[in-house]
Design an enzyme around this catalytic site. Structure first.
Site, PDB file in Angstrom:
ATOM      1  N   HIS A  71       0.842  -1.188   0.000  1.00 37.71           N
ATOM      2  CA  HIS A  71       0.000   0.000   0.000  1.00 37.71           C
ATOM      3  C   HIS A  71       0.882   1.245   0.000  1.00 37.71           C
ATOM      4  O   HIS A  71       1.655   1.468   0.928  1.00 37.71           O
ATOM      5  CB  HIS A  71      -0.898   0.020   1.242  1.00 37.71           C
ATOM      6  CG  HIS A  71      -2.044  -0.943   1.154  1.00 37.71           C
ATOM      7  ND1 HIS A  71      -3.061  -0.991   2.084  1.00 37.71           N
ATOM      8  CD2 HIS A  71      -2.336  -1.886   0.236  1.00 37.71           C
ATOM      9  CE1 HIS A  71      -3.926  -1.926   1.744  1.00 37.71           C
ATOM     10  NE2 HIS A  71      -3.493  -2.492   0.640  1.00 37.71           N
ATOM     11  N   TYR A 106     -10.242   5.137   6.179  1.00 36.24           N
ATOM     12  CA  TYR A 106     -10.681   5.475   7.530  1.00 36.24           C
ATOM     13  C   TYR A 106     -11.836   6.464   7.382  1.00 36.24           C
ATOM     14  O   TYR A 106     -11.672   7.511   6.743  1.00 36.24           O
ATOM     15  CB  TYR A 106      -9.542   6.110   8.327  1.00 36.24           C
ATOM     16  CG  TYR A 106      -8.441   5.154   8.695  1.00 36.24           C
ATOM     17  CD1 TYR A 106      -8.384   4.595   9.966  1.00 36.24           C
ATOM     18  CD2 TYR A 106      -7.452   4.807   7.791  1.00 36.24           C
ATOM     19  CE1 TYR A 106      -7.366   3.718  10.327  1.00 36.24           C
ATOM     20  CE2 TYR A 106      -6.436   3.922   8.130  1.00 36.24           C
ATOM     21  CZ  TYR A 106      -6.404   3.381   9.397  1.00 36.24           C
ATOM     22  OH  TYR A 106      -5.397   2.513   9.739  1.00 36.24           O
ATOM     23  N   PRO A 158      -6.383  -0.018  17.836  1.00 38.51           N
ATOM     24  CA  PRO A 158      -5.929  -0.418  16.493  1.00 38.51           C
ATOM     25  C   PRO A 158      -5.988   0.673  15.445  1.00 38.51           C
ATOM     26  O   PRO A 158      -5.551   0.452  14.311  1.00 38.51           O
ATOM     27  CB  PRO A 158      -6.892  -1.562  16.134  1.00 38.51           C
ATOM     28  CG  PRO A 158      -8.121  -1.282  16.937  1.00 38.51           C
ATOM     29  CD  PRO A 158      -7.646  -0.652  18.216  1.00 38.51           C
ATOM     30  N   LYS A 194      -0.649   0.006  14.972  1.00 33.75           N
ATOM     31  CA  LYS A 194       0.653  -0.050  15.638  1.00 33.75           C
ATOM     32  C   LYS A 194       0.865  -1.272  16.532  1.00 33.75           C
ATOM     33  O   LYS A 194       1.998  -1.527  16.950  1.00 33.75           O
ATOM     34  CB  LYS A 194       0.856   1.211  16.497  1.00 33.75           C
ATOM     35  CG  LYS A 194       1.030   2.479  15.693  1.00 33.75           C
ATOM     36  CD  LYS A 194       2.262   2.406  14.825  1.00 33.75           C
ATOM     37  CE  LYS A 194       2.307   3.530  13.812  1.00 33.75           C
ATOM     38  NZ  LYS A 194       2.936   3.147  12.561  1.00 33.75           N
ATOM     39  N   TYR A 210       2.587   6.695  10.337  1.00 30.24           N
ATOM     40  CA  TYR A 210       1.871   5.500   9.891  1.00 30.24           C
ATOM     41  C   TYR A 210       2.826   4.435   9.369  1.00 30.24           C
ATOM     42  O   TYR A 210       2.664   3.242   9.660  1.00 30.24           O
ATOM     43  CB  TYR A 210       0.859   5.868   8.799  1.00 30.24           C
ATOM     44  CG  TYR A 210      -0.217   4.837   8.579  1.00 30.24           C
ATOM     45  CD1 TYR A 210      -1.355   4.812   9.380  1.00 30.24           C
ATOM     46  CD2 TYR A 210      -0.103   3.871   7.578  1.00 30.24           C
ATOM     47  CE1 TYR A 210      -2.347   3.864   9.193  1.00 30.24           C
ATOM     48  CE2 TYR A 210      -1.098   2.932   7.377  1.00 30.24           C
ATOM     49  CZ  TYR A 210      -2.215   2.934   8.182  1.00 30.24           C
ATOM     50  OH  TYR A 210      -3.189   1.978   7.983  1.00 30.24           O
TER      51      TYR A 210
END
Length: 403
Positions: free
Chosen positions: A75, A204, A296, A300, A394
C-alpha cells in the site's frame, strides 16, 4: 522433574515470540518457546495485518519473507474520509519511499511456525503452570508442565512475549512497575467476508453515524470495522445489520462498490491504551502486548511488538557475539521511546476519528470536544506538512540502533 537448558527462553508463540526465535536462531543463539495453548488456537486469533516497512524488512532478515513478498499487498497510501470528503495520504510520496504491506497476522504467524518446525527448533505447546524464576540473578530459569511431566528450564535470558494476560509482566513486583492505562468508551465490531474490498487502499471513515474502517486481506477477502458502544454484543449484530450500518458510514463512492456476503468471522474488540514501565526486570524482557497495548486505529499493535523484537534481537546478538553484557540495560529505554511515539499516534488517531459523545472527566462538553477534534483533523488533512506527519507515523519511525 526433567531438566533442559537453552540460551534464551521465550514465553509465547505468537508472531513476536516466533519472530524473535527465528532471528536468534539465524545467529546461532539457541532458544526454546513455551506456549500455553495449541498451535491451532494461536492461528485462530484473527488480528490486523498492516506491516510497517521495518517489520517487513525484519521478516525478510529472519528468512521468512518469501510468501509475504509474493502474496502481500503493498500500500502506497490510504484515505481518510470525513463525511464524503476524502483525503489521500500518499505514504510513498510524503515519506520518500516508505510503504506498508497488507499481509495478515495469521499468515505471518503460520509462516514463522512452519519455518521454526523446518529448522527443528523446540516449541512446547500447551505448556501449563509456566513460572519464571530468579530473573534478577545471572541464572534465571522457568518451571512448567507439559503432557503431565514437570520441567525445569535453565536459561540465560527470558523474553516475555505472552501478551497482556500472560505471566511475564506479573513476574515484575508490583512496586517495581508503573502502569499507564486508558479505556476508550467504545469498541470495534469487526467482520471478515470473502468479498472484494471496496477500495485498493484502506479507508478510515468518520461521519455522524460514527467511525468505520474499510480494509482487506486480499483481492477477494475484506475486513471491515464499525465503532460500537461497549455494551453491544456480537449477537446483537446480524450480517445484514452490519452491512446496512457500514453503508451509512462509508463515503458515497466506496458505498457504491460495496459487495456484501456472509461473514466468516465477527467479533467485538474493546479499545485500550496501556504501557508498563520498565519493560525489563533483571534478565526478563517484556515484548509486545506483555508491555503495551494500543487502540488499532493507528495500526501499531503488531508493529510495536516487532520493534521490541528488533531491539532485543540486536542486544542479545551483541551479548553472544561480542560478549557485551552491559548493553542489555538499554532495552527498556530504547523500546519505550518508540512505544510512547506509537501510543501517542494511536491515541491521536482514535481521538480524531471516533465520535465520543459525552466526554467524562474533562472541562468540555461532548459537542465542544468533538469540534476541537474536527478542527485539528481538518488542519492536518489540509496541510501537506500535516499529511506528512500522519504518513511518517503511519509507516513507522526508524528502529533505533543499540550502542
Amino acid at each position: 522433574m526433567k531438566k533442559i537448558k537453552t540460551q534464551v527462553a521465550i514465553i509465547g508463540a505468537g508472531p513476536s515470540g516466533l519472530l524473535l526465535g527465528q532471528l536468534l536462531a539465524k545467529q546461532g543463539i539457541s532458544n526454546i518457546i513455551l506456549e500455553r495453548v495449541t498451535g491451532k488456537y494461536v492461528l485462530g486469533r484473527i488480528r490486523a495485518g498492516i506491516l510497517e516497512q521495518g517489520f517487513a524488512d525484519l521478516v525478510r532478515e529472519a528468512g521468512v519473507g518469501e510468501k509475504m513478498d509474493r502474496e502481500g499487498v503493498v500500500h502506497d497510501g490510504f484515505e481518510i474520509a470525513i463525511d464524503d470528503k476524502c483525503t489521500h495520504i500518499d505514504l510513498k510520496e510524503l515519506t520518500g519511499g516508505s510503504v506498508v504491506v497488507c499481509y495478515g497476522q495469521v499468515n505471518i504467524t503460520e509462516d514463522l511456525m512452519k519455518a521454526r518446525e523446518e529448522a527443528g527448533l523446540t516449541t512446547y505447546y500447551e505448556a501449563s503452570e509456566v513460572t519464571p524464576l530468579h530473573v534478577k540473578s545471572a541464572s534465571p530459569a522457568i518451571t512448567f508442565k507439559h503432557n503431565g511431566e514437570e520441567y525445569h528450564l535453565d536459561c540465560d535470558y527470558i523474553a516475555g512475549c505472552d501478551g497482556f494476560h500472560g505471566v511475564s509482566r506479573q513476574t515484575i513486583p508490583e512496586e517495581k512497575r508503573t502502569e499507564h492505562e486508558r479505556i476508550y468508551p467504545f469498541g470495534w465490531l469487526g467482520l471478515m467476508s470473502d468479498t472484494p474490498p471496496v477500495s485498493d487502499e484502506l479507508i478510515y471513515c468518520k461521519n455522524k453515524h460514527g467511525f468505520a474502517l474499510a480494509s482487506m486481506r486480499s483481492a477477494t477477502r475484506s475486513r471491515y470495522y464499525l465503532q460500537v458502544p461497549l455494551t453491544d454484543k456480537v449477537e446483537d449484530w446480524s450480517d445484514d445489520d452490519f452491512w446496512d450500518e457500514l453503508k451509512k458510514r462509508l463515503p458515497a463512492k466506496a458505498a457504491k462498490n460495496l459487495i456484501t456476503g456472509s461473514s466468516i468471522e465477527k467479533s467485538i474488540a474493546p479499545l485500550r491504551s496501556f504501557i508498563c514501565e520498565p519493560m525489563q526486570y533483571g534478565r526478563l524482557f517484556l515484548v509486545g502486548d506483555a508491555a503495551h497495548i494500543v487502540p488499532p486505529t493507528g495500526a501499531k499493535g503488531l508493529n510495536l511488538a516487532a520493534s521490541d523484537v528488533a531491539t532485543l534481537y540486536k542486544i542479545l546478538t551483541k551479548v553472544y557475539k561480542e560478549d557485551d553484557k552491559a548493553c542489555i540495560e538499554q532495552y527498556s529505554e530504547i523500546a519505550l521511546r518508540r512505544v510512547w511515539h506509537g501510543e501517542r499516534f494511536s491515541w491521536w488517531m482514535s481521538n480524531m476519528l471516533h465520535n465520543f459523545g459525552k466526554v467524562e472527566n474533562q472541562d468540555l462538553d461532548g459537542n465542544t470536544f468533538e469540534r476541537f477534534m474536527e478542527s485539528e483533523l481538518s488542519y492536518y488533512l489540509s496541510s501537506e506538512n500535516g499529511r506528512k506527519v500522519i504518513a511518517e507515523q503511519y509507516v513507522g519511525l526508524p528502529y533505533e540502533e543499540v550502542k
